[in-house]
Design an enzyme around this catalytic site. Structure first.
Site, short mmCIF file in Angstrom:
data_model
loop_
_atom_site.label_atom_id
_atom_site.label_comp_id
_atom_site.label_asym_id
_atom_site.label_seq_id
_atom_site.Cartn_x
_atom_site.Cartn_y
_atom_site.Cartn_z
CB CYS A 69 57.68 -31.74 -6.78
SG CYS A 69 56.66 -30.35 -7.26
CB CYS A 72 54.38 -30.96 -5.27
SG CYS A 72 54.65 -31.12 -7.04
#
Ligand code: ZN
Length: 149
Positions: A69, A72
Site C-alpha cells: 500500500c 501506507c
C-alpha cells in the site's frame, strides 16, 4: 484514571501496571525490560493487538497497513512523528494486514491505511486515509481529552 494505568508491553504482550505519575519517567516492562512509553511505533502481532486493545488505559493508536500500500508507506514517517509528539500520553503501533489478514476481518476493515484509536478496552474512533503528523496527533488528542491529563 486512578492511581495506576494498565499498559501492555508491545514487545512481549505482558500487561504492566504503571503508577500514573511514573508514566513520564520512562517506565519499563517488568517482564522483558522494553520501554513502555518511549514514543516508538511498534509492530504488533494479533496476540499483542488483542491484549493491548482489551486492557490498556493509555490511548493506543494502531495503524492497519500493508507493504503493497503506497499511501501506507508514505504515511509511516508522519505516523512516527506523531508518536513522538504524543509520548508518553498515547502509544502508537502498527499491524501488517498482509501478514495478518484476520485482523482486517475482525475489525471489518475495507481500506487501508486505517488508524483505529483504542482506549480502556474499547475502540474509540477511526481515521482513514494517509494523514500528516499534525492531523494524526490532533485526532488522538481530540478523542483522549476527557481524562488522563
Ligand atoms: Zn515486555
Amino acid at each position: 484514571m486512578s492511581g495506576s494505568a494498565k499498559v501492555t508491553c508491545l514487545e512481549c504482550s505482558a500487561v504492566n501496571r504503571v503508577p500514573v505519575d511514573r508514566l513520564t519517567a520512562g517506565p519499563k516492562c517488568g517482564v522483558c525490560g522494553a520501554k513502555l512509553t518511549d514514543g516508538k511505533v511498534r509492530a504488533l502481532d494479533p496476540k499483542a493487538l488483542d491484549k493491548a486493545t482489551k486492557s490498556d488505559d493509555l490511548p493506543l493508536l494502531v495503524d492497519f497497513w500493508a507493504p503493497w500500500c503506497g499511501p501506507c508507506r508514505m504515511m509511516a514517517p508522519q505516523f512516527e512523528q506523531a508518536a513522538r509528539m504524543l509520548a508518553p500520553n498515547a502509544r502508537f503501533a502498527k499491524i501488517d494486514t498482509q501478514d495478518f489478514p484476520q485482523v482486517s476481518q475482525k475489525f471489518g476493515i475495507r481500506g487501508i491505511p486505517l488508524l483505529i484509536l483504542f482506549r480502556g478496552g474499547k475502540e474509540v474512533a477511526r481515521l482513514s486515509g494517509a494523514r500528516p503528523a499534525q492531523e494524526i496527533a490532533d485526532f488522538v488528542r481530540s478523542h483522549s481529552a476527557a481524562s488522563a491529563r
